[in-house]
Design a protein around this motif. Structure first.
Motif, PDB file in Angstrom:
ATOM      1  N   GLU A   7      38.551 134.279  20.075  1.00  0.00           N
ATOM      2  CA  GLU A   7      37.846 134.230  18.779  1.00  0.00           C
ATOM      3  C   GLU A   7      36.445 134.842  18.881  1.00  0.00           C
ATOM      4  OE1 GLU A   7      39.630 131.794  19.999  1.00  0.00           O
ATOM      5  OE2 GLU A   7      41.161 131.542  18.440  1.00  0.00           O
ATOM      6  N   THR A   8      35.758 134.572  20.002  1.00  0.00           N
ATOM      7  CA  THR A   8      34.414 135.134  20.190  1.00  0.00           C
ATOM      8  C   THR A   8      34.506 136.653  20.241  1.00  0.00           C
ATOM      9  OG1 THR A   8      33.931 133.199  21.533  1.00  0.00           O
ATOM     10  CG2 THR A   8      32.354 135.023  21.668  1.00  0.00           C
ATOM     11  N   ALA A   9      35.493 137.149  20.987  1.00  0.00           N
ATOM     12  CA  ALA A   9      35.646 138.599  21.121  1.00  0.00           C
ATOM     13  C   ALA A   9      36.007 139.231  19.774  1.00  0.00           C
ATOM     14  CB  ALA A   9      36.724 138.901  22.162  1.00  0.00           C
ATOM     15  N   GLN A  10      36.862 138.571  19.002  1.00  0.00           N
ATOM     16  CA  GLN A  10      37.222 139.121  17.677  1.00  0.00           C
ATOM     17  C   GLN A  10      35.982 139.207  16.789  1.00  0.00           C
ATOM     18  OE1 GLN A  10      40.325 136.218  17.038  1.00  0.00           O
ATOM     19  NE2 GLN A  10      41.949 137.753  17.195  1.00  0.00           N
ATOM     20  N   ALA A  11      35.156 138.159  16.812  1.00  0.00           N
ATOM     21  CA  ALA A  11      33.945 138.164  15.974  1.00  0.00           C
ATOM     22  C   ALA A  11      32.991 139.271  16.426  1.00  0.00           C
ATOM     23  CB  ALA A  11      33.264 136.800  16.038  1.00  0.00           C
ATOM     24  N   ARG A  12      32.872 139.453  17.730  1.00  0.00           N
ATOM     25  CA  ARG A  12      31.980 140.522  18.227  1.00  0.00           C
ATOM     26  C   ARG A  12      32.524 141.898  17.873  1.00  0.00           C
ATOM     27  NH1 ARG A  12      29.385 138.964  24.019  1.00  0.00           N
ATOM     28  NH2 ARG A  12      28.888 141.198  23.929  1.00  0.00           N
ATOM     29  N   LEU A  13      33.824 142.030  17.905  1.00  0.00           N
ATOM     30  CA  LEU A  13      34.440 143.318  17.553  1.00  0.00           C
ATOM     31  C   LEU A  13      34.138 143.663  16.094  1.00  0.00           C
ATOM     32  CD1 LEU A  13      36.377 145.609  18.442  1.00  0.00           C
ATOM     33  CD2 LEU A  13      38.256 144.198  17.579  1.00  0.00           C
ATOM     34  N   PHE A  14      34.314 142.690  15.190  1.00  0.00           N
ATOM     35  CA  PHE A  14      34.068 142.957  13.765  1.00  0.00           C
ATOM     36  C   PHE A  14      32.591 143.272  13.535  1.00  0.00           C
ATOM     37  CE2 PHE A  14      37.742 139.840  12.604  1.00  0.00           C
ATOM     38  CZ  PHE A  14      38.656 140.769  13.075  1.00  0.00           C
ATOM     39  N   ALA A  15      31.715 142.680  14.358  1.00  0.00           N
ATOM     40  CA  ALA A  15      30.273 142.902  14.177  1.00  0.00           C
ATOM     41  C   ALA A  15      29.861 144.317  14.603  1.00  0.00           C
ATOM     42  CB  ALA A  15      29.486 141.855  14.962  1.00  0.00           C
ATOM     43  N   LEU A  16      30.737 145.020  15.324  1.00  0.00           N
ATOM     44  CA  LEU A  16      30.377 146.365  15.799  1.00  0.00           C
ATOM     45  C   LEU A  16      30.275 147.366  14.657  1.00  0.00           C
ATOM     46  CD1 LEU A  16      32.511 146.771  19.051  1.00  0.00           C
ATOM     47  CD2 LEU A  16      30.059 146.300  18.834  1.00  0.00           C
ATOM     48  N   GLN A  17      31.018 147.148  13.598  1.00  0.00           N
ATOM     49  CA  GLN A  17      30.983 148.099  12.479  1.00  0.00           C
ATOM     50  C   GLN A  17      31.315 147.375  11.177  1.00  0.00           C
ATOM     51  OE1 GLN A  17      29.724 150.612  10.895  1.00  0.00           O
ATOM     52  NE2 GLN A  17      30.335 152.083  12.483  1.00  0.00           N
ATOM     53  N   ALA A  18      30.538 147.651  10.142  1.00  0.00           N
ATOM     54  CA  ALA A  18      30.775 147.032   8.835  1.00  0.00           C
ATOM     55  C   ALA A  18      32.004 147.661   8.185  1.00  0.00           C
ATOM     56  CB  ALA A  18      29.557 147.241   7.949  1.00  0.00           C
ATOM     57  N   PRO A  19      32.606 146.971   7.193  1.00  0.00           N
ATOM     58  CA  PRO A  19      33.705 147.601   6.456  1.00  0.00           C
ATOM     59  C   PRO A  19      33.273 148.962   5.903  1.00  0.00           C
ATOM     60  CG  PRO A  19      33.527 145.285   5.875  1.00  0.00           C
ATOM     61  CD  PRO A  19      32.351 145.589   6.758  1.00  0.00           C
ATOM     62  N   LEU A  20      34.211 149.883   5.856  1.00  0.00           N
ATOM     63  CA  LEU A  20      33.901 151.251   5.410  1.00  0.00           C
ATOM     64  C   LEU A  20      33.558 151.235   3.917  1.00  0.00           C
ATOM     65  CD1 LEU A  20      36.800 153.090   7.281  1.00  0.00           C
ATOM     66  CD2 LEU A  20      34.394 152.904   7.956  1.00  0.00           C
ATOM     67  N   PRO A  21      32.880 152.284   3.423  1.00  0.00           N
ATOM     68  CA  PRO A  21      32.521 152.323   2.002  1.00  0.00           C
ATOM     69  C   PRO A  21      33.778 152.244   1.136  1.00  0.00           C
ATOM     70  CG  PRO A  21      31.549 154.172   3.195  1.00  0.00           C
ATOM     71  CD  PRO A  21      32.466 153.489   4.153  1.00  0.00           C
ATOM     72  N   TYR A  22      33.589 151.719  -0.077  1.00  0.00           N
ATOM     73  CA  TYR A  22      34.743 151.609  -0.957  1.00  0.00           C
ATOM     74  C   TYR A  22      34.779 152.755  -1.950  1.00  0.00           C
ATOM     75  CZ  TYR A  22      31.546 149.500  -4.381  1.00  0.00           C
ATOM     76  OH  TYR A  22      30.526 149.257  -5.239  1.00  0.00           O
ATOM     77  N   LYS A  23      35.917 152.947  -2.554  1.00  0.00           N
ATOM     78  CA  LYS A  23      36.047 153.970  -3.597  1.00  0.00           C
ATOM     79  C   LYS A  23      37.111 153.538  -4.596  1.00  0.00           C
ATOM     80  CE  LYS A  23      39.058 156.604  -0.603  1.00  0.00           C
ATOM     81  NZ  LYS A  23      39.302 157.769   0.178  1.00  0.00           N
ATOM     82  N   GLU A  24      37.024 154.116  -5.793  1.00  0.00           N
ATOM     83  CA  GLU A  24      38.039 153.815  -6.812  1.00  0.00           C
ATOM     84  C   GLU A  24      39.203 154.769  -6.620  1.00  0.00           C
ATOM     85  OE1 GLU A  24      36.567 153.926 -10.759  1.00  0.00           O
ATOM     86  OE2 GLU A  24      35.621 151.962 -10.569  1.00  0.00           O
ATOM     87  N   ILE A  25      40.405 154.219  -6.629  1.00  0.00           N
ATOM     88  CA  ILE A  25      41.572 155.084  -6.460  1.00  0.00           C
ATOM     89  C   ILE A  25      42.588 154.793  -7.560  1.00  0.00           C
ATOM     90  CG2 ILE A  25      41.235 155.296  -3.969  1.00  0.00           C
ATOM     91  CD1 ILE A  25      43.553 153.368  -3.583  1.00  0.00           C
TER      92      ILE A  25
END
Ligand SMILES: Nc1nc2c(c(=O)[nH]1)N[C@H]1C(S)=C(S)[C@@H](COP(=O)(O)OP(=O)(O)OC[C@H]3O[C@@H](n4cnc5c(N)ncnc54)[C@H](O)[C@@H]3O)O[C@H]1N2
Ligand code: MOO
Length: 396
Positions: free
Chosen positions: A8-26
């Motif tokens: 769980e610690t590693a998963q949280a650190r992994l997600f902290a490495l990069q924010a969700p990518l920008p969003y767009k309307e499709i």
């Protein structure tokens, strides 16, 4: 000894490495499998007015048991020409607006028609409001239909469209490079020389990405050479959001992923997880790209991809809840005590129970072919009997 990170610690650190990518309307026709960036709020009520749920006649419940005079007809898509008065009936069809004044629909199987006279021949509607879908019965204007970060399933897409959505904002799909490493590997289908084996992990990982929110970019292979590996990683980082390497993650003289990451001006965030298989997992960044270094053993690569790669892709694509779902089933075979790392045993669900496969050798591919679940065995867990509840992750 080097302390191992909890999963769980590693998963949280992994997600902290990069924010969700920008969003767009499709376009609404491209929504399947994407994650909502914003809540979807109903722009309209559904139904907007009371609608008939059956083909029959709209009447007043108080006028039962009839007879009635048929004064008009209303089909789906049209508006009733006028309100209905006492003793009157409107011919009505499924999905049509119920005329004002009517409060019940009697199905056509329960009536006889003679000219413009309608008489009850069957049981008739048992209660006022029968066969009428109330206005707002599905949802009303302003209702929260779908929450930001939720997955657009076929049903969620239907609800969004019914609520009046035309274009919907979703997270962008991360572009993923797969880089298999090792001098011993030959391309799938090529004859291996002595000491060589087919590269099965590359195609296995590509298949794992098929139903994930990701775009598959380059799939490449490189030998155990640190300098060329580092050049390739640098190049892939410019064109991908995620680089997943496989093999070369451990401590041997030919395990070069960490060295190549450093030489590519990357940053190592963590290495080594308290899990089996999958201990030597590597995570870091190269520029804006996340590098995930999976161990080379086929089961180790599969398990770490399930627990880290796929969740990372869902996180980058905007999922609110990117981790694999834990389910429970009774054990179909006894289990010995857990060890110093959390086990993810390749297992099968058999008649509602879950049974670990006989071989748990992380170097084998057949247990992967035969498994449909990963049975989760906690660190130092007590031995467990048949029937005890067991946590698992479905993989097929
Ligand atoms: N002295 C130690 N040795 C090892 C340790 C350790 O802690 N100390 N950890 C072991 C564990 S656990 C694992 S898992 C493996 C992981 O090793 P690597 O990530 O460095 O992987 P390789 O050595 O490159 O390969 C391992 C195994 O998998 C085969 N392989 C690699 N890539 C592929 C592929 N694309 N398709 C199919 N098979 C592949 C490779 O030929 C090896 O047999 O390290 C242990 N060693
Ligand atoms: O932890 Mo390594 O992943 O068997 O086999």
């Amino acid at each position: 000894m080097n302390a191992l990170l909890a999963v769980e610690t590693a998963q949280a650190r992994l997600f902290a490495l990069q924010a969700p990518l920008p969003y767009k309307e499709i376009s609404i026709f491209e929504l399947f499998g994407r994650y909502l960036s914003q809540d979807v709020i109903a722009k309209r009520s559904q139904p907007a007015a009371p609608l008939s749920a059956m083909d029959g006649y709209a009447i007043r419940f108080n006028d039962l048991p009839g007879p009635w005079r048929i004064v008009g007809e209303v089909a789906a898509g049209s508006v009733p020409p006028r309100a209905l008065a006492t003793g009157e009936a409107f011919r009505i069809f499924t999905g049509a607006m119920v005329p004002a004044g009517a409060d019940t629909v009697v199905v056509q199987e329960d009536v006889a028609v003679d000219g413009s006279t309608l008489t009850l021949t069957g049981e008739g509607p048992g209660a006022r409001g029968r066969h009428i879908r109330a206005a707002g019965g599905d949802f009303s204007t302003g209702d929260l239909l779908l929450e930001a970060g939720s997955l657009l399933t076929p049903g969620a897409i239907a609800a969004a469209i019914m609520g009046g959505a035309a274009r919907v904002a979703v997270g962008s799909l991360p572009r993923v490079a797969i880089l298999t490493t090792g001098d011993e590997l030959v391309a799938p289908g090529a004859p291996p020389a002595p000491g060589q084996i087919p590269d099965s992990n590359g195609a296995m990982l590509a298949a794992m990405l098929a139903h994930q929110p990701a775009r598959l970019g380059d799939i490449c292979h490189i030998g155990d050479d640190r300098a060329s590996m580092s050049q390739l990683i640098k190049d892939l980082a410019r064109r991908h959001d995620v680089i997943v390497t496989v093999g070369g993650a451990s401590v041997g003289d030919h395990d070069h992923v960490r060295g190549a990451l450093a030489d590519a001006d990357g940053r190592l965030d963590f290495w080594k997880i308290a899990m089996r298989p999958g201990k030597p997992l590597i995570a870091g960044t190269v520029g804006d790209a996340v590098l995930l270094g999976l161990p080379g053993n086929p089961s180790s690569a599969f398990v770490t991809a399930t627990l880290f790669l796929l969740p990372l892709l869902r996180h980058l694509a905007g999922a609110r809840d990117p981790l694999p779902r834990i389910e429970y089933a009774p054990l179909g075979a006894p289990l010995g005590p857990g060890g110093a790392r959390r086990d993810y045993l390749r297992a099968r669900r058999v008649g509602g129970a879950i049974v670990p496969l006989d071989s748990q050798d992380s170097g084998q591919t057949m247990p992967l072919a035969n498994a449909d679940a990963l049975l989760v065995r906690e660190i130092d867990a007590a031995a467990a009997e048949v029937g005890a509840p067991a946590a698992y992750i479905a993989i097929a």
